[in-house]
Write an enzyme that holds these catalytic residues in place. Structure first.
Site, PDB file in Angstrom:
ATOM      1  N   ASN A   9      57.366 123.936  20.572  1.00 38.94           N
ATOM      2  CA  ASN A   9      56.550 123.155  20.968  1.00 38.94           C
ATOM      3  C   ASN A   9      55.459 123.650  22.186  1.00 38.94           C
ATOM      4  O   ASN A   9      56.138 123.423  23.504  1.00 38.94           O
ATOM      5  CB  ASN A   9      57.002 121.780  21.375  1.00 38.94           C
ATOM      6  CG  ASN A   9      56.010 120.792  21.968  1.00 38.94           C
ATOM      7  OD1 ASN A   9      54.745 121.097  21.925  1.00 38.94           O
ATOM      8  ND2 ASN A   9      56.276 119.606  22.507  1.00 38.94           N
ATOM      9  N   LYS A  11      52.970 122.575  23.779  1.00 37.85           N
ATOM     10  CA  LYS A  11      52.289 121.517  24.422  1.00 37.85           C
ATOM     11  C   LYS A  11      50.888 122.154  24.935  1.00 37.85           C
ATOM     12  O   LYS A  11      50.204 122.636  24.147  1.00 37.85           O
ATOM     13  CB  LYS A  11      53.054 121.291  25.854  1.00 37.85           C
ATOM     14  CG  LYS A  11      54.686 121.349  25.612  1.00 37.85           C
ATOM     15  CD  LYS A  11      55.252 120.756  26.670  1.00 37.85           C
ATOM     16  CE  LYS A  11      56.922 120.329  26.351  1.00 37.85           C
ATOM     17  NZ  LYS A  11      57.751 119.484  27.282  1.00 37.85           N
ATOM     18  N   HIS A  96      56.203 112.214  20.235  1.00 35.86           N
ATOM     19  CA  HIS A  96      56.972 113.172  21.181  1.00 35.86           C
ATOM     20  C   HIS A  96      57.127 112.131  22.681  1.00 35.86           C
ATOM     21  O   HIS A  96      56.003 111.666  22.816  1.00 35.86           O
ATOM     22  CB  HIS A  96      56.035 114.445  21.430  1.00 35.86           C
ATOM     23  CG  HIS A  96      56.703 115.333  22.442  1.00 35.86           C
ATOM     24  ND1 HIS A  96      56.730 115.312  23.650  1.00 35.86           N
ATOM     25  CD2 HIS A  96      57.607 116.288  22.295  1.00 35.86           C
ATOM     26  CE1 HIS A  96      57.290 116.218  24.382  1.00 35.86           C
ATOM     27  NE2 HIS A  96      57.961 116.796  23.612  1.00 35.86           N
ATOM     28  N   GLU A  98      56.181 112.673  25.441  1.00 36.72           N
ATOM     29  CA  GLU A  98      54.752 112.681  26.350  1.00 36.72           C
ATOM     30  C   GLU A  98      53.807 112.089  25.904  1.00 36.72           C
ATOM     31  O   GLU A  98      53.092 111.411  26.518  1.00 36.72           O
ATOM     32  CB  GLU A  98      54.646 114.456  26.483  1.00 36.72           C
ATOM     33  CG  GLU A  98      55.517 115.053  27.553  1.00 36.72           C
ATOM     34  CD  GLU A  98      55.921 116.549  27.255  1.00 36.72           C
ATOM     35  OE1 GLU A  98      54.730 117.197  26.656  1.00 36.72           O
ATOM     36  OE2 GLU A  98      56.717 117.167  27.809  1.00 36.72           O
ATOM     37  N   GLU A 167      65.447 113.796  21.218  1.00 38.55           N
ATOM     38  CA  GLU A 167      64.883 114.541  22.443  1.00 38.55           C
ATOM     39  C   GLU A 167      65.171 113.440  23.547  1.00 38.55           C
ATOM     40  O   GLU A 167      64.323 112.662  23.656  1.00 38.55           O
ATOM     41  CB  GLU A 167      63.503 115.019  22.279  1.00 38.55           C
ATOM     42  CG  GLU A 167      63.467 116.047  21.306  1.00 38.55           C
ATOM     43  CD  GLU A 167      62.308 116.810  21.828  1.00 38.55           C
ATOM     44  OE1 GLU A 167      62.159 117.970  21.996  1.00 38.55           O
ATOM     45  OE2 GLU A 167      60.987 116.067  22.002  1.00 38.55           O
ATOM     46  N   GLY A 173      62.208 119.242  29.784  1.00 36.47           N
ATOM     47  CA  GLY A 173      61.625 119.947  30.901  1.00 36.47           C
ATOM     48  C   GLY A 173      62.164 119.858  32.468  1.00 36.47           C
ATOM     49  O   GLY A 173      61.704 120.083  33.370  1.00 36.47           O
ATOM     50  N   SER A 211      65.463 121.089  27.163  1.00 40.62           N
ATOM     51  CA  SER A 211      65.712 122.049  27.978  1.00 40.62           C
ATOM     52  C   SER A 211      66.718 122.935  27.349  1.00 40.62           C
ATOM     53  O   SER A 211      67.616 123.563  27.730  1.00 40.62           O
ATOM     54  CB  SER A 211      66.535 121.561  29.209  1.00 40.62           C
ATOM     55  OG  SER A 211      65.340 120.851  30.039  1.00 40.62           O
TER      56      SER A 211
END
Ligand code: PEP
Length: 246
Positions: A9, A11, A96, A98, A167, A173, A211
């Site tokens: 991904n 991003k 996702h 985010e 996730e 991250g 991560s």
């Protein structure tokens, strides 16, 4: 041979020219292996560049990071499933963390996006995962179950086309990961959720994300419940990504 997906991904990194360069280097090192798939989720503007550079190479799949649930309309800044498909996508991420936590997307919107993708023969990769405080309170499975409700009402044939990426939000991250055992517990729960709705256990594909790096990918993939990884940070550097895939 079981399926092993390495999904990157990107991003909001790598524009079309960067993407072309990335693919050039990556493909010069890439050899197709049975059972292994490499999926790229570039920014929407770089989709055609990645799709063209990948040129239908075996084992490579290209997807969008997000789509709107409508096919067209007055939704400034959005792209639709048929547009993503026209730009070369075969799949898309949905929900996702985010999108959920920065842009406030709801499970209801996520469910509509899954349906839009299925209508246009694109593979939805539905992302689910709990926040740190939810894990600490022992609510992980409850949260994941609530997010899977975005798939409510889909029949077994449609559910069989959905990939889930577990996730944990606290692992994205941050440099922290779930242990393979913790991830496997949640994956087992998700697999059972699909099985209860008529999808054979071996047909459900569940990725782990959070991560993942070259030095922790092996123990995660050694866990039979984990069919692949969804990777953010470590997927935008071509050397790191090539090493991970190799
Ligand atoms: C992600 O964006 O889906 C992700 C898992 O990011 P990272 O690998 O950087 O944690």
């Amino acid at each position: 041979m079981s399926r092993r997906i390495f999904a990157g991904n990107w991003k909001m990194h790598l524009g079309p020219e960067d993407a072309r360069q990335f693919l050039k280097v990556f493909l010069s090192r890439y050899r197709h292996e049975a059972g292994r798939e490499v999926w790229f989720f570039p920014a929407a503007v770089a989709l055609p560049a990645v799709a063209e550079a990948a040129g239908g190479r075996a084992g490579i799949v290209v997807g969008a990071q997000n789509v709107h649930w409508e096919d067209q309309g007055a939704f400034t800044g959005e792209i639709s499933a048929p547009m993503a498909r026209q730009a070369g996508a075969q799949a898309a991420l949905v929900g996702h963390s985010e999108r959920r936590h920065i842009f406030g997307e709801t499970d209801e919107q996520t469910g509509r996006k899954v349906r839009a993708l299925l209508r246009h023969q694109l593979t939805p990769v539905l992302c689910v995962g709990e926040k740190l405080e939810e894990r600490e309170q022992g609510h992980t499975l409850q949260v994941v179950e609530g997010q899977l409700a975005a798939l409510a009402g889909l029949d077994a044939a449609a559910l069989g086309q959905v990939i889930v990426a577990y996730e944990p939000v606290w692992a994205i991250g941050t440099g922290k990961n779930a242990t393979p055992k913790d991830a496997a517990e949640v994956h087992g729960f998700i697999r059972a959720w699909f099985a209860a709705r008529g999808v054979a256990e071996r047909h459900t594909t569940i990725l782990y994300g959070g991560s993942v790096k070259p030095d922790n990918v092996k123990p995660l993939l050694a866990e039979p419940e984990i069919n692949g990884v969804l990777v953010g940070g470590a997927s935008v550097n071509v050397a790191t990504w090539s090493e991970m895939v190799r």
